[in-house]
Design a protein around this motif. Structure first.
Motif, PDB file in Angstrom:
ATOM      1  N   ASN A 196      78.947   3.731  21.290  1.00 19.74           N
ATOM      2  CA  ASN A 196      77.926   3.686  20.233  1.00 19.74           C
ATOM      3  C   ASN A 196      76.601   4.135  20.828  1.00 19.74           C
ATOM      4  OD1 ASN A 196      76.804   1.344  21.600  1.00 19.74           O
ATOM      5  ND2 ASN A 196      78.548   0.236  20.726  1.00 19.74           N
ATOM      6  N   GLU A 254      73.729   2.722  20.777  1.00 20.08           N
ATOM      7  CA  GLU A 254      72.938   1.674  21.415  1.00 20.08           C
ATOM      8  C   GLU A 254      73.238   1.597  22.916  1.00 20.08           C
ATOM      9  OE1 GLU A 254      74.694   1.264  18.633  1.00 20.08           O
ATOM     10  OE2 GLU A 254      73.436   0.355  17.078  1.00 20.08           O
ATOM     11  N   ASP A 307      73.863  12.834  19.395  1.00 16.87           N
ATOM     12  CA  ASP A 307      74.692  11.923  18.612  1.00 16.87           C
ATOM     13  C   ASP A 307      76.025  12.598  18.283  1.00 16.87           C
ATOM     14  OD1 ASP A 307      74.261  13.543  16.407  1.00 16.87           O
ATOM     15  OD2 ASP A 307      73.484  11.955  15.125  1.00 16.87           O
ATOM     16  N   ALA A 331      81.485  11.555  20.276  1.00 19.12           N
ATOM     17  CA  ALA A 331      80.864  10.230  20.403  1.00 19.12           C
ATOM     18  C   ALA A 331      79.475  10.442  20.973  1.00 19.12           C
ATOM     19  CB  ALA A 331      81.694   9.360  21.345  1.00 19.12           C
ATOM     20  N   SER A 346      68.296   4.182  14.833  1.00 23.95           N
ATOM     21  CA  SER A 346      69.216   3.519  13.898  1.00 23.95           C
ATOM     22  C   SER A 346      68.639   3.498  12.492  1.00 23.95           C
ATOM     23  CB  SER A 346      69.579   2.116  14.382  1.00 23.95           C
ATOM     24  OG  SER A 346      68.505   1.235  14.182  1.00 23.95           O
TER      25      SER A 346
END
Lengths: 459, 459
Positions: free
Chosen positions: B229, B231, B254, B272, B354
């Motif tokens: 992810n 983060e 991303d 990913a 985000s």
């Protein structure tokens, strides 16, 4: 003199500040004097401000009465920046000494302008962080920003120019400006941060700052190496910089300064030109850097290379370097130091230093040279009796020649001390048409000329 | 339209420049268009200047006739910087493309503003030197200074702000200013260099520059690592920066961008979130940095860490990164990219990204995110059909939310693309009272408002 009647600005300021406004002569004199040889010019009053809002109110009152305002941090500047040749108010920011926020994840700190660099570093130590800019004196960070301070670490970490993220400043009309947010970079608008950094209190009063921080290096190693002549030392510096060795500090001391340090700090360094270096990094990278530097120094005639990896040894060496001004002054007790700095492209450094050394040869003056040579920056400390007009004139002559030589070598009249009163006469020689642009900016942002009048820009 | 009669400025300019002054429509249109989605606004004429003196003469003529002057380098800017909404002259500096002097010992170069970064690096390669600032496009160095460009290497080498030593600029009255000498640092006067860097041609026309150079690193190593992810990827970046690892580049892509690059550059990267990193140094230090970074990435969920030490592998990866805009555009052929960047403190980066990703979830738009995340800087490329008003409006809505979110996170509305026409409306939200100071400076230095009018400062 009844100042209450003569100066209505002081009257109004006293109403605002009460006991934090004083006209006491000793306090005024202490605020008109820096650490240089420049004459003392006390302000009419001294105000101790406690907040940005209060600074804004003070500046509004002064603007209304066209009363000069001179920002004061710790009084450690060297070119007469804080004197009050036109009277007015010394605005002392030393009580604005709160560290407001440390953002460890972002490596930055927001603080008031009166915090000193040592106080900041003491506060940060337990967090494993530090602020590298080190001009020697325990100056306030607001003052360091206002004078674009640098010092021994600048070769690695930059100067105040590179390390201020954001300023809060009170402009000449009392308005409060925040020059940026906390982002590491921005392409949004004119760079007001850099315009105020180095403006010596003539465009705005810096009241708060956000500064970049750095992690305390995992390993630090210092060492000294002596050279048979200063040319060898300077060539070693040039090669060190050229090969991209990320030296954290690389300081030059000439043989006069080495002898002064030996006496003052009870060392037994060979009386010869010397480089004092420091490396920051991981254990492995520091060892690698040290080895490479040792090799370079040897190639340029450097002698045995002594490493001091232990903290105590390091501290002793760097204390001697930091005390070099006092060590110089102790060579001829009773005399004062006419201190100046210039900065040139590193390829011209040997020429710049040798020119001054030639001048000194035929002069009776004792005058050590020390330098942050990785930047091409060096300092001359000429010991003079201020009562001896001939001696002062001789020192001035050598000084002026040093500055004009630096300019002719594509350098600057000051690498880090600033212009203040002392170097106003060189600004036009350095900047030419640029001085007109500076005057236009000053006139636009401070039309009443109340912010530190008589400084930096030639009359 | 007989321009010779209608516009006496053009008449006079033609007398000065002969064939180097043109009013040809295709050339004018090419000079009113950058690489962005902003509308084209052609100037009335285009001049091809060949010297600083000539630029000065051109600006004097334009000042006399209050005829706008818009500096033009390569036209690769992204916020409408070079359009001519008020008409006037596009002053093309591309023929001022001489490299005047390389000072290898001082690691600097003096050149004309039209030299592009790739031309400079080709010239320097045999000397073992390079100029690191790399905004992607092969922009002119004058344009890069004028827009305070940065790019992938900024995390290690800084932006144009830190890498310009000296500028020659023609001011609005035609006067020629040299902002500094070649010394690495100076405390002499207002920082006119930094005032002009990022001023987008609104305060002066940059005609020559002296830039810092660097030795080509002994060793360079690149690598990629994927994360489950974004983060985790961002946390790995934060820890890398915090621990002081001197990473030369650290780029985030991303999953949308990774897929685009796979298709466009024929790679097979896992779809990913991904970090693409590069280290510069000695063989030993690069190996040490790589090992440390691998450990940090692993701690934050990073997968297998693939190193590309060989030049071909490195080149392939970085070419894919450099082509990421074209790769993004190829996702939906026929659409245009509404490209924007913001920059926030690194601790707020995950929140900033985000927030935009959430906005995109409920939107039909395809919009990859890439970023120079070591600085907290990221780019959003929204693919839109310019003829589809609803789609454009939706893209604008997401864009404005991204910018306002960045400001609320203590960031800036642009880390590197600049204000131009596109972000004028955000300047006041970012700078507040500072905009008044900027207006005062603009008014003082360009009282006739002839330099790139209608840009940067809000009306």
């Amino acid at each position: 003199m009844n100042e209450r009647e003569e100066l209505p600005a002081i009257d109004e300021l006293r109403t605002l500040l009460g006991g934090r406004l004083t006209t006491s002569l000793p306090i005024r004199e202490a605020h008109g004097r820096d650490e240089s040889w420049h004459p003392v010019a006390p302000p009419d009053a001294v105000a101790f401000a406690t907040s940005t809002k209060e600074v804004s109110e003070i500046v509004r009152i002064c603007a209304q009465h066209r009363f000069p305002v001179i920002a004061f941090g710790t009084g450690t500047s060297l070119e007469g920046h804080i004197s009050a040749p036109h009277g007015g108010l010394s605005l002392d920011l030393s009580r604005m000494n709160r560290i407001l926020e440390v953002n460890a994840a972002d490596l930055d700190v927001h603080l008031e302008a009166g915090v000193t660099r040592k106080a900041l570093n003491a506060w940060l130590r337990d967090m494993g962080l530090f602020f590298p800019i080190d001009p020697g004196a325990d100056a306030s960070l607001g003052g360091m920003a206002a004078t674009r301070a640098s010092g021994t670490n600048a070769v690695r970490y930059g100067t105040m120019r590179e390390n201020v993220l954001n300023l809060t400043a009170v402009m000449a009309d009392g308005s409060i400006v925040h020059t940026a947010h906390r982002a590491r970079k921005s392409a949004a608008g004119y760079d007001l941060t850099r315009l105020l950094v180095g403006s010596e209190g003539t465009l705005g009063i810096i009241t708060e700052l956000t500064l970049k921080l750095y992690g305390i290096p995992e390993a630090i190693a210092s060492g000294v190496v002596s050279f048979p002549n200063f040319e060898g030392a300077i060539d070693a510096v040039i090669e060190t910089i050229q090969t991209g060795l990320p030296v954290a500090r690389i300081e030059f001391l000439d043989e006069v300064q080495v002898e002064a340090c030996n006496r003052y700090s009870k060392l037994s360094l060979p009386v010869a030109p010397l480089l004092l270096v420091e490396f920051h990094g991981s254990e492995a990278s520091v060892a690698e850097q040290a080895e490479r530097f040792g090799f370079i120094a040897g190639e340029h005639g450097g002698g045995a290379f002594e490493w001091a990896v232990k903290a105590e040894e390091r501290t002793k060496l760097w204390e001697a370097r930091h005390n070099s001004l006092y060590a110089a002054l102790a060579l001829q007790p009773g005399k004062k130091g006419l201190i100046s700095d210039v900065c040139v492209p590193i390829s011209r450094l040997a020429e710049a230093i040798s020119g001054t050394k030639e001048d000194l040869k035929s002069s009776p003056l004792v005058a050590p040279i020390v330098g942050h040579v990785g930047d091409g920056n060096f300092h001359l400390i000429m010991l003079v009796d201020p009562e001896n007009a001939a001696e002062v004139a001789e020192a001035q002559r050598i000084h002026d020649r040093m500055v004009m030589r630096a300019l002719s070598l594509d350098g600057t009249c000051t690498g880090e001390h600033g212009i203040g009163e002392g170097k106003r006469k060189f600004l036009a020689a350095e900047h030419g048409e640029g001085v007109a642009v500076m005057h236009t900016i000053k006139q636009a942002l401070d039309p009443l000329n109340i912010l530190n009048p008589g400084k930096m820009l030639p009359a």
